[in-house]
Design an enzyme around this catalytic site. Structure first.
Site, PDB file in Angstrom:
ATOM      1  N   HIS A  15       0.805  -1.225   0.000  1.00  0.00           N
ATOM      2  CA  HIS A  15       0.000   0.000   0.000  1.00  0.00           C
ATOM      3  C   HIS A  15       0.837   1.273   0.000  1.00  0.00           C
ATOM      4  O   HIS A  15       0.321   2.353  -0.278  1.00  0.00           O
ATOM      5  CB  HIS A  15      -0.927   0.017   1.218  1.00  0.00           C
ATOM      6  CG  HIS A  15      -0.246   0.316   2.522  1.00  0.00           C
ATOM      7  ND1 HIS A  15       0.582  -0.599   3.146  1.00  0.00           N
ATOM      8  CD2 HIS A  15      -0.235   1.432   3.298  1.00  0.00           C
ATOM      9  CE1 HIS A  15       1.050  -0.065   4.258  1.00  0.00           C
ATOM     10  NE2 HIS A  15       0.583   1.161   4.374  1.00  0.00           N
ATOM     11  N   ARG A  16       2.121   1.167   0.305  1.00  0.00           N
ATOM     12  CA  ARG A  16       2.983   2.351   0.290  1.00  0.00           C
ATOM     13  C   ARG A  16       3.622   2.598  -1.078  1.00  0.00           C
ATOM     14  O   ARG A  16       4.208   3.651  -1.307  1.00  0.00           O
ATOM     15  CB  ARG A  16       4.074   2.219   1.349  1.00  0.00           C
ATOM     16  CG  ARG A  16       3.586   2.494   2.767  1.00  0.00           C
ATOM     17  CD  ARG A  16       4.751   2.533   3.724  1.00  0.00           C
ATOM     18  NE  ARG A  16       4.385   3.129   5.010  1.00  0.00           N
ATOM     19  CZ  ARG A  16       5.227   3.287   6.028  1.00  0.00           C
ATOM     20  NH1 ARG A  16       6.497   2.898   5.899  1.00  0.00           N
ATOM     21  NH2 ARG A  16       4.837   3.827   7.152  1.00  0.00           N
ATOM     22  N   MET A  18       3.521   2.988  -5.350  1.00  0.00           N
ATOM     23  CA  MET A  18       2.702   3.811  -6.228  1.00  0.00           C
ATOM     24  C   MET A  18       1.383   3.133  -6.569  1.00  0.00           C
ATOM     25  O   MET A  18       0.313   3.738  -6.466  1.00  0.00           O
ATOM     26  CB  MET A  18       3.482   4.121  -7.514  1.00  0.00           C
ATOM     27  CG  MET A  18       2.687   4.937  -8.516  1.00  0.00           C
ATOM     28  SD  MET A  18       3.608   5.335 -10.020  1.00  0.00           S
ATOM     29  CE  MET A  18       3.767   3.698 -10.770  1.00  0.00           C
ATOM     30  N   LEU A 109      -1.078  -8.238  -9.577  1.00  0.00           N
ATOM     31  CA  LEU A 109      -0.585  -7.213 -10.499  1.00  0.00           C
ATOM     32  C   LEU A 109       0.696  -7.685 -11.165  1.00  0.00           C
ATOM     33  O   LEU A 109       1.680  -7.967 -10.492  1.00  0.00           O
ATOM     34  CB  LEU A 109      -0.321  -5.898  -9.766  1.00  0.00           C
ATOM     35  CG  LEU A 109      -1.464  -4.902  -9.556  1.00  0.00           C
ATOM     36  CD1 LEU A 109      -1.966  -4.350 -10.871  1.00  0.00           C
ATOM     37  CD2 LEU A 109      -2.604  -5.517  -8.759  1.00  0.00           C
ATOM     38  N   SER A 111       2.925  -7.317 -15.234  1.00  0.00           N
ATOM     39  CA  SER A 111       3.586  -6.306 -16.064  1.00  0.00           C
ATOM     40  C   SER A 111       3.595  -6.779 -17.510  1.00  0.00           C
ATOM     41  O   SER A 111       3.632  -7.987 -17.795  1.00  0.00           O
ATOM     42  CB  SER A 111       5.025  -6.101 -15.582  1.00  0.00           C
ATOM     43  OG  SER A 111       5.775  -5.379 -16.539  1.00  0.00           O
ATOM     44  N   SER A 112       3.609  -5.825 -18.431  1.00  0.00           N
ATOM     45  CA  SER A 112       3.626  -6.174 -19.856  1.00  0.00           C
ATOM     46  C   SER A 112       4.940  -6.818 -20.281  1.00  0.00           C
ATOM     47  O   SER A 112       5.033  -7.367 -21.383  1.00  0.00           O
ATOM     48  CB  SER A 112       3.360  -4.936 -20.716  1.00  0.00           C
ATOM     49  OG  SER A 112       4.337  -3.942 -20.489  1.00  0.00           O
ATOM     50  N   CYS A 113       5.960  -6.788 -19.409  1.00  0.00           N
ATOM     51  CA  CYS A 113       7.238  -7.415 -19.769  1.00  0.00           C
ATOM     52  C   CYS A 113       7.153  -8.939 -19.767  1.00  0.00           C
ATOM     53  O   CYS A 113       8.116  -9.606 -20.135  1.00  0.00           O
ATOM     54  CB  CYS A 113       8.346  -6.953 -18.831  1.00  0.00           C
ATOM     55  SG  CYS A 113       8.205  -7.585 -17.153  1.00  0.00           S
ATOM     56  N   TYR A 140      12.706 -10.642 -13.726  1.00  0.00           N
ATOM     57  CA  TYR A 140      11.458 -10.045 -13.231  1.00  0.00           C
ATOM     58  C   TYR A 140      10.265 -10.601 -13.996  1.00  0.00           C
ATOM     59  O   TYR A 140       9.227 -10.939 -13.403  1.00  0.00           O
ATOM     60  CB  TYR A 140      11.539  -8.530 -13.381  1.00  0.00           C
ATOM     61  CG  TYR A 140      10.283  -7.786 -12.982  1.00  0.00           C
ATOM     62  CD1 TYR A 140       9.953  -7.618 -11.634  1.00  0.00           C
ATOM     63  CD2 TYR A 140       9.428  -7.247 -13.940  1.00  0.00           C
ATOM     64  CE1 TYR A 140       8.809  -6.933 -11.266  1.00  0.00           C
ATOM     65  CE2 TYR A 140       8.284  -6.566 -13.578  1.00  0.00           C
ATOM     66  CZ  TYR A 140       7.978  -6.401 -12.248  1.00  0.00           C
ATOM     67  OH  TYR A 140       6.838  -5.723 -11.879  1.00  0.00           O
ATOM     68  N   LYS A 144       6.896 -12.704 -12.682  1.00  0.00           N
ATOM     69  CA  LYS A 144       5.513 -12.291 -12.919  1.00  0.00           C
ATOM     70  C   LYS A 144       4.719 -13.365 -13.670  1.00  0.00           C
ATOM     71  O   LYS A 144       3.536 -13.570 -13.397  1.00  0.00           O
ATOM     72  CB  LYS A 144       5.489 -10.962 -13.686  1.00  0.00           C
ATOM     73  CG  LYS A 144       5.927  -9.776 -12.845  1.00  0.00           C
ATOM     74  CD  LYS A 144       5.017  -9.609 -11.631  1.00  0.00           C
ATOM     75  CE  LYS A 144       5.387  -8.438 -10.762  1.00  0.00           C
ATOM     76  NZ  LYS A 144       4.496  -8.285  -9.592  1.00  0.00           N
ATOM     77  N   ASN A 169       3.408   0.244 -19.010  1.00  0.00           N
ATOM     78  CA  ASN A 169       4.241   1.078 -18.140  1.00  0.00           C
ATOM     79  C   ASN A 169       3.377   2.063 -17.358  1.00  0.00           C
ATOM     80  O   ASN A 169       2.552   2.769 -17.939  1.00  0.00           O
ATOM     81  CB  ASN A 169       5.251   1.866 -18.974  1.00  0.00           C
ATOM     82  CG  ASN A 169       6.266   0.973 -19.648  1.00  0.00           C
ATOM     83  OD1 ASN A 169       5.902   0.110 -20.439  1.00  0.00           O
ATOM     84  ND2 ASN A 169       7.536   1.173 -19.365  1.00  0.00           N
ATOM     85  N   HIS A 183      11.834   3.638 -13.030  1.00  0.00           N
ATOM     86  CA  HIS A 183      11.336   3.494 -14.390  1.00  0.00           C
ATOM     87  C   HIS A 183      11.582   4.775 -15.178  1.00  0.00           C
ATOM     88  O   HIS A 183      11.977   5.807 -14.630  1.00  0.00           O
ATOM     89  CB  HIS A 183       9.844   3.147 -14.371  1.00  0.00           C
ATOM     90  CG  HIS A 183       9.569   1.763 -13.894  1.00  0.00           C
ATOM     91  ND1 HIS A 183       8.916   1.498 -12.704  1.00  0.00           N
ATOM     92  CD2 HIS A 183       9.861   0.545 -14.439  1.00  0.00           C
ATOM     93  CE1 HIS A 183       8.816   0.178 -12.542  1.00  0.00           C
ATOM     94  NE2 HIS A 183       9.382  -0.408 -13.579  1.00  0.00           N
TER      95      HIS A 183
END
Length: 333
Positions: A15-16, A18, A109, A111-113, A140, A144, A169, A183
């Site tokens: 929660h901390r 982004m 959650l 990522s598109s990577c 990474y 994911k 992104n 990033h």
């Protein structure tokens, strides 16, 4: 749309960060009142025993798994072991213990990577695992992909309702503005702002500046995440289907890194020149997501125009810089 329980006990992991902070804002805006959060000092998500104790004692109904170790190309290249180990541990512990404790819904959650480096464009969900990954962030990406497959596998074997979203992104308030490890947007904001403050005449863009990227404002993502979690199982569908159990979330808009840097110079007010350092790898040449499935849920990709979002992000950076400077002044007094 099923009846929404605004009193559901919802744990937002990370929660901390982004994304996690934006999800908290989105949940509160919709009227959810029973949110559970823990700092890293209070709960180390890489510690299986600690995560088990937490879930056994908290009676959690829903989970948003936004906790992760993240960073840009430099960070991924420099700390590959940390990226794969920490993300695998966090995901494995939270997903498994959520199942053990009877959590009703979980949103993971990604990522598109996760997609192959040279995917056909735009990238559809079913392109997962159809080719080699981009080498600069492969550890990474593999972590994911494992998270997607964990959710999918637990759904298949145990009948859980664990869902995965793969955003493009992201940027927005609360980002990490480290000039090297963050990033691309926060890193450029930091470098351009610092150059303006000290009067440097040039700012270097890492790589050739030619790769195209798709950017999504983090609060737009958060609203989409809450909507997807609220969908009933029949509407969401396919959450047990290999290579299509996840949902792409993008903005539908591409921009080159050089164009992005030029836009940020205009927003920040920097009058110097941009140079390139093509000794630094570009990463994937293009990563535009196909969002047909998202639109089928009645959702639009984005409501925040890129320039408006960048202005808000720069304001967040400046406010944070003022706060840090004030704290440093107080400490040294």
């Amino acid at each position: 749309m099923p009846e929404i329980d605004l009193n559901a006990r919802i744990y937002v992991a990370g929660h901390r960060g982004m994304v996690g902070a934006a999800i908290v804002r989105a949940l509160q805006a919709k009227g959810y009142t029973n949110l559970v959060t823990r700092t890293h000092a209070e709960l180390d998500l890489t510690n299986q025993a600690a995560v088990r104790t937490f879930f056994q004692g908290e009676g959690i109904d829903q989970v948003y798994l936004a906790a992760a170790k993240v960073g840009g190309i430099h960070a991924n290249n420099t700390y590959p072991a940390e990226f794969i180990h920490q993300n695998l541990m966090i995901q494995s512990n939270v997903i498994h213990e959520a199942w053990q404790s009877g959590v009703k819904k979980l949103l993971f959650l990604g990522s598109s990577c996760i997609y192959p480096r040279d995917c056909p464009q735009p990238i559809k969900e079913e392109y997962l695992l159809t080719g080699p990954l981009e080498p600069t962030n492969e550890p990474y990406a593999i972590a994911k992909i494992a998270g997607i497959k964990m959710c999918e596998s637990y759904n298949r074997q145990y009948g859980t309702d664990f869902r995965s979203v793969m955003p493009c992104n992201l940027y927005g308030p609360g980002d990490n503005y480290h000039p090297e490890n963050s990033h691309v947007i926060p890193a450029l904001i930091r470098r351009i702002h610092d150059a303006m403050v000290v009067g440097e005449k040039t700012v270097t863009i890492w790589g050739t500046g030619t790769p195209k990227r798709e950017f999504l404002y983090v609060d737009d993502l958060a609203a989409i995440c809450v909507h997807i979690t609220e969908l009933d199982k029949d509407t969401y569908r396919a959450h047990t289907h290999p290579r299509s159990s996840h949902v792409n979330v993008g903005s539908g808009y591409e921009i080159t890194i050089a164009q992005l840097a030029t836009m940020l110079c205009r927003i920040i007010g920097y009058q110097g020149e941009l140079t390139i350092d093509d000794s630094i790898p570009d990463g994937a040449p293009r990563k535009l997501l196909d969002t047909q499935r998202l639109r089928a849920f009645g959702l639009h990709e984005s409501t925040t125009a890129l320039e408006n979002g960048l202005c808000a992000t720069y304001s967040d950076f400046v406010e944070g810089s003022i706060l840090i400077d004030s704290m440093n002044t107080f400490t040294s007094a």
